[in-house]
Design an enzyme around this catalytic site. Sequence first.
Site, PDB file in Angstrom:
ATOM      1  N   ALA A   1      -4.054  -8.787   0.324  1.00 19.13           N
ATOM      2  CA  ALA A   1      -3.660  -9.192  -1.023  1.00 19.13           C
ATOM      3  C   ALA A   1      -4.411 -10.476  -1.379  1.00 19.13           C
ATOM      4  O   ALA A   1      -5.008 -11.115  -0.521  1.00 19.13           O
ATOM      5  CB  ALA A   1      -2.157  -9.447  -1.055  1.00 19.13           C
TER       6      ALA A   1
ATOM      7  N   GLY B   1      -2.666  -5.303   2.398  1.00 15.75           N
ATOM      8  CA  GLY B   1      -2.840  -4.433   1.237  1.00 15.75           C
ATOM      9  C   GLY B   1      -4.075  -3.553   1.364  1.00 15.75           C
ATOM     10  O   GLY B   1      -4.111  -2.435   0.830  1.00 15.75           O
TER      11      GLY B   1
ATOM     12  N   GLU C   1      -3.009  -0.686   3.381  1.00 18.95           N
ATOM     13  CA  GLU C   1      -2.072   0.135   2.608  1.00 18.95           C
ATOM     14  C   GLU C   1      -2.817   1.017   1.608  1.00 18.95           C
ATOM     15  O   GLU C   1      -2.468   2.168   1.397  1.00 18.95           O
ATOM     16  CB  GLU C   1      -1.041  -0.762   1.909  1.00 18.95           C
ATOM     17  CG  GLU C   1      -0.088  -1.399   2.932  1.00 18.95           C
ATOM     18  CD  GLU C   1       0.959  -2.274   2.290  1.00 18.95           C
ATOM     19  OE1 GLU C   1       0.568  -3.280   1.665  1.00 18.95           O
ATOM     20  OE2 GLU C   1       2.149  -1.954   2.394  1.00 18.95           O
TER      21      GLU C   1
ATOM     22  N   GLU D   1       1.282  -9.039   7.591  1.00 19.59           N
ATOM     23  CA  GLU D   1       2.283  -9.679   6.722  1.00 19.59           C
ATOM     24  C   GLU D   1       3.374 -10.417   7.486  1.00 19.59           C
ATOM     25  O   GLU D   1       3.861 -11.463   7.057  1.00 19.59           O
ATOM     26  CB  GLU D   1       2.932  -8.635   5.798  1.00 19.59           C
ATOM     27  CG  GLU D   1       2.048  -8.146   4.671  1.00 19.59           C
ATOM     28  CD  GLU D   1       1.099  -7.027   5.073  1.00 19.59           C
ATOM     29  OE1 GLU D   1       0.952  -6.754   6.287  1.00 19.59           O
ATOM     30  OE2 GLU D   1       0.478  -6.431   4.168  1.00 19.59           O
TER      31      GLU D   1
END
Length: 694
Positions: free
Chosen positions: A63, A104, A107, A127
């Site tokens: 992210a 991310g 993901e 994370e």
Amino acid sequence: MPDYVKVMRDGEVAIITLDNPPVNAMSHHLREPLFAALKQARDDDAVKAVVIACAGRTFVSGADITEFNTPKALAEPSLRDLCALLDAFPKPTVAAIHGTAFGGGLELALSCHYRVAVKSAQIGLPEVKLGLLPGAGGTARLPRLTGPVEALKIVSSGNPVAADKAAKLGIVDEVTDGDLAEAAIAFARGKIGTPLAPVSGRSDRIADVDMAAFDAASAEVARKARGLDAPVKCAEAVRNAITMDFDAALKRERELFIELVQGTQSKAQRHLFFAQREAAKVEGVGKEIEARPVKRVGVIGAGTMGGGIAMSFVNGGIPVTLLEMNREALDRGLATIAKNYEISVSRGSMTTEAKDQRLAAFKPTTDYADLAECDLIIEAVYEEMGVKKEVFGKLETVAKPGAILATNTSYLDVNEIAASTARPRDVVGLHFFSPANVMKLLEIVRGNRTAPDVLATALALARKIGKVPVVVGVCHGFVGNRMLSSRSAENEDLLMEGADPAQIDKVFTDFGWPMGPFAMGDLAGLDIGWRNRKALGKTAPIADALCEQGRFGQKTGKGFYIYEEGSRAPKTDPEVSKLIEETARAKGVNRRAISDEEITERTLYPLINEGARILEEGIAARASDIDIVWTNGYGFPIGKGGPMFYADTVGVKTIVERLDHWHGKTGKEVYKPAALLRKIAEADGSFSASKKTG
Ligand code: NAD
């Protein structure tokens, strides 16, 4: 506007390339055109398959942390929207991974039907290290590829997984040695017209799960979490991936993410993440200052610290000349180093060849002339000014011009050591922590004449050998040990006044410290402090009395606690309770019940108070540097963010009130609030808010 997303065609395959330097973070300005490009590819009948690749040095590395806590982080399309679009994609999608696909990034890749990676690529969901869990389907999708036990390991540890291992686990479908784009396009082309199995649609790996194995793995995660919420919630989210249908698991993952992101622990961990970056910024050491080249390091003294320091450099790829007073001491030091590497081999974390290579990188000597080829020389000899000066005197004659001369002293005046040489600009303190090959913290002690490029070199080297550096000023004990000293007398006074070792230790472990001070003292050996106190003319009535009885801690089977043969588990010893009571009586102290709150306040608040004094004096540049010192060198619980961050969460005003209270009761200097604390309290401020003005 830069082209964050480019679309090219290779026959029926559309290649969507993301280009958001430096690390292709999932910023909103990338998500928006990616979403549009994907929709276009979906709706274009001429496109039969899609490859998502990245320009630059890496796949999407995570992210965009600069968007954290800003509306942009939530602005549509969110990463979850992108993942949902991919999940329902009617044509084969392939993520082409090089560099790192973290957070991310992974993901996004997990939402594709397939993943092709280069051999050097790594994947991971880090994370948890920020006190969070993957909030865009990672915990729901990964178990469908790997099974829940392996997914749990990845999600709850946050550690990266190499491409080959990821392929074995079923995360990556093909690992290529060749050109990634070519391999991914060929892979995508091969899937055109085949039945698609989107990750969320796969349930084979979660249908027949060995629940007992998963429960055992989850229990282990909870045990190791030691009070941190994130790993436990990670386990809950992975469990949901097995016990709930996909959409429900996804929804619950989001809820858990929001709980964590709003909690104090994640705020603390994110604070530490940014604090570590901040610590690298040092006044007077700008980017224009070039580090000196360091190809070989000399270490003087192969004792507890010297051995560990030497191992740190060798582990970081820098050969070491190791010097001792005589052959016997040298052989002893080398034997300890060899034993440490052998333990790694027996644990399976190092190969025999790697061990042999490391050992070959040590050049043992008893001759100072051999230090002439070293670019940095660190002394780790006895903690005595006379001995240190003698060593620096010898160094001056043998060290080459421009060599950095460093001391690992814990308390001594680095300026005095520097002034005893003709090259004070080359002198710096490099304060490692024990065991030096394991502990991350490195206090870089800046003398009043230390050259900026010496600091730049120390900072660069620290990073190279995997340490977390913090530049500090000269004072007795620098940042960490000086703060530690401020509270050490309090532990013993609390015993005298009515607490017992087990109660105090429990307050510490409940707070999140790995160990309480008495169990720690027993582990380290009480005789060390005893000898130090004697040298300094200080006393600690209870610890001294224990040592006089030969109770040095675990190594003698007795200390503040008693240890059964072969056990390291501390047990309360009635004899110690008696000794405490007798000592208190002899000193005329009336023992009373002591509350856990009192223990917390009286052991933690002096630490914070001393931290504030250190800031006032400019020994630390910022409050967050102090937090880095304490979380990396002293086991301060990361979920509490370090002593200064913790002070903010309690409220500086409250801390000052309580310090005033204890100062009034005891008259002790350690409780007298520092001027900076009062200033912040009067302004109803906090350390984090005051960082810009100092
Ligand atoms: P130690 O006694 O284990 O080792 C010191 C070594 O230095 C011995 O092996 C000794 O033979 C050698 N030595 C002494 N004089 C020498 C000389 N003139 N030339 C060459 N070798 C010489 O001590 P230690 O615990 O490793 O501490 C070393 C330094 O590191 C001290 O300044 C100490 O304050 C500091 N330090 C210690 C710790 C710790 O936890 N032990 C932590 C941080 C810093």
